[in-house]
Write an enzyme that holds these catalytic residues in place. Sequence first.
Site, mmCIF file in Angstrom:
data_model
loop_
_atom_site.group_PDB
_atom_site.id
_atom_site.type_symbol
_atom_site.label_atom_id
_atom_site.label_comp_id
_atom_site.label_asym_id
_atom_site.label_seq_id
_atom_site.Cartn_x
_atom_site.Cartn_y
_atom_site.Cartn_z
ATOM 1 N N GLU B 46 0.697 -1.197 0.143
ATOM 2 C CA GLU B 46 0.002 -0.123 0.059
ATOM 3 C C GLU B 46 0.952 1.319 0.205
ATOM 4 O O GLU B 46 1.623 1.422 0.783
ATOM 5 C CB GLU B 46 -0.903 0.031 1.437
ATOM 6 C CG GLU B 46 -2.328 -0.085 1.252
ATOM 7 C CD GLU B 46 -2.912 -0.131 2.454
ATOM 8 O OE1 GLU B 46 -2.920 0.988 3.127
ATOM 9 O OE2 GLU B 46 -3.373 -1.221 2.973
ATOM 10 N N ASP B 57 -5.485 9.685 10.323
ATOM 11 C CA ASP B 57 -4.082 9.086 10.919
ATOM 12 C C ASP B 57 -3.583 9.857 12.144
ATOM 13 O O ASP B 57 -3.548 10.983 12.595
ATOM 14 C CB ASP B 57 -3.101 9.548 9.996
ATOM 15 C CG ASP B 57 -3.050 8.384 8.473
ATOM 16 O OD1 ASP B 57 -3.064 7.095 8.725
ATOM 17 O OD2 ASP B 57 -3.590 8.958 7.434
#
Lengths: 392, 257
Positions: B46, B57
Site C-alpha cells: 500500500e 491518521d
Amino acid sequence: MIKVDEKGFYGKFGGAYIPEMLHPNIEELRNNYESIMASPEFQQEFQSLLRDFVGRPTPLYFASRLSEKHKAKIYLKREDLCHTGAHKINNTVGQIILAKKLGKKRIIAETGAGQHGVATATVCALMGMDCTIYMGSVDIQRQRPNVERMKILGAKVVPATSGSQTLKDATNEAMRQWINNPVDTHYIIGSVVGPHPYPEMVARFQSVISQEMKWQLKEKEGRENPDLIIACVGGGSNAAGAFYHYYDEPLVRLIAAEAAGLGVTSGKSAATTVLGTSGILHGSKTLLMQTADGQVVEPHSISAGLDYPGIGPVHAHLFDIGRAEFVAVEDEDAMKAGIELSRLEGIIPAIETAHAIHALQMIEYKSDDVIVINLSGRGDKDLDTYIKWGGY
Amino acid sequence: MNRIHYLFNHKKERVLSIYFTAGFPNLEDTLPIMEAIQAGGADIIEIGVPYSDPIADGPTIQDSNMIALENGMSLKKLFSQLVGFRAKIRIPVVMMGYLNPIIQYGMEEFCKKCQEVGIDGLILPDLPMQQYLDEFKPIFDKYGLVNTFLISPQTSENRIREIDSNSDGFIYMVSAHSITGAKTGISEEQIAYFERVKAMNLKNPRLIGFGISDSESFSTVSRYSNGAIIGSAFIKKIKDAKNLTQDIQEYIQSVIK
C-alpha cells in the site's frame, strides 16, 4: 435560492467527505438535527437560554459618529455584547442542547483564537458536560488569557502539535479524537465549515442575528431590509448568521471581508476567495488555499479568528454566483479601523470584526444607504495584539 | 485479471498488506521499500500519498506525511518513480491517499496513470461511498482499479452489506474506534466485532488494520479475517532502520513466521 441540497451541497460546494469511521456520527446528526431543532422543547430551551444566558436580542445600534464620518446610515449589530464576547455562543448553546437530546455525554471542539473554545467551555459548564478543547500549540502561546478562561470553566485544553499548530490543525485533531470516541461524544464545530450538516446547522443557529436585524430595522427604519450588510469571514459563521435571512433578498448587498494579512500577494494572507481554488478540507468541498499539488497552504492573518485556509462552503457558493461581494482587508488597515471605531463610538472591536469596519472604505455606496455591520466580537481578547501593534 | 482478485483467489488466509508513506524516510526510497516488502514475503503493498492534513491518521503517519512533503514528494514525483516498477514487483500494489491531492491532479488523469504504471487498486479514506458511486466509479472501472472501503466497529450491518455489494476487492476493517497507530493489543470487544462481521459471510475478503504490529496481533486478527494491514508499526520500523532493505525483510518475516 441559497439553500443546501439533500446531499449537503450549496451549488458546487459542500458535501460530506469524511472517513467511514465518522459516517455513523454524521448520519445521526443529519437524520436528527432538523427534527430536534424544530421541536417545541428544543426551541423553548434554546430561546430561553439565548434570552437569559446569552443576553439576546443584541442591540442594533445606530452609530452616528461612524455614519457621519463614512457618509451613510450605519448600524452596528452588537454581537460583541453576547455573553463571552462574541457571536460564537449562539451556536454552542444550540449545539449543546442538540448533543443532550442525542444522548451525548462528552463534548469536543476546536478553537483558533479561543473564542469558540471559551463559548464551548461555557455551555459545557452550564450543562455539566465533560469538555475537551483542541487548540494549536502556537495559538495556545498567543492566546493565553482564553486558555485560562477555558480552564477556569472546567475544560481540558489539549495542544494540537501537528502541522502549523494553529486552527486548521486543531480541527484535524478534533476530528481524529471524534474518530477515537465516536459513541458518547459530540463535536461542536465552531464555524460554517466541516462535513454536511455542520455548515447548515451552524448557520441556522447563527441566523438569529439576521432574524433580529429584520424586526429591529423595521422598528428603526420602517423597513426590514438594509441596503448593505457587512461581515468579516474566516470560516464565516457570523457572516452566515448576518446574511441568512437576506440570501434571497437580491436588493440587499452582502459584503464579506476576508483577511488579506500582509497583502494578498505577500505570501502571508488568508484571502481565500482571491488565493483559493476548489478543494476538500475538513470534510467539505470549498475554496481552499493550496499548492498546485493539493497540499493545504498555511494562511496568515493578524487576527487568529480569520487565520484559516478555507471558507465555509456557503460562502464559496455566494462568491461563485456573485451573490456576495468579497473584499480583502490587510492587517494594518484592520488595526486602524479598530482604533477608529474605538475613538468614534467607544467600542473596541475584535480584530476580526475590525476587518468588516475597514470594508466601508473599499466599497461604493450612497449616502442614504442603510448599512448594517455585524459587530461580531469585542476586542478584550485582542488587547495584546493592539498593544504590540501600538499605532494608537 | 486484476492482481488483487488473483491474490485472494489463491490465498484466503494470513494475507499481509504493508503500508508505507511515499517519500519517507527519504524521497527516493519508494522502490527499494517496495522491493524489500515483496522480498520479505508480504502479499500487498500500500503506497501512501502524503497529505498535509491526514485526518484519519495518528502521529506516526502524520509525521511521515510531513517529512515526505518536506522531502519534496508529490503525485507527479511518485508516478515518475513508479514508471517501470512492474519489472520488479509482481504482488498487488494499492495507492492510499486523501482526496484533495488526487482531485487537484485530476481524478481521471490519476486513474489513468495508476493503470499505466501498474497499480491495482485504491484506498481513499475520505471518499464516502455515495460520492464514489455518484462521481468516480465509472472512472475507476475504466482503468481497472479496485476500490476498497473501510468499515469500523460502529458501521451498521446494513451499511456493511451495502459496502460489500459495492466492493470488488477486499474490505478494510478498522479494528477499533481509532485513528491509525492509536491502540495496541486486541480486546474482547474487538474480537466480538471481528466475529460479528465474519459471521455475515460477506462476498469480499476482509483485511483488518489499525493496531496490528507483530506476529501475535497478526495471527490473532487472521483467525477472524483473511489477513491484516500494518501501517504505523512499519513506519516506526523504517524510521529507525539502520539498513532499510534488510530491516524491512527481517521485520516482515518476523510478522508472518
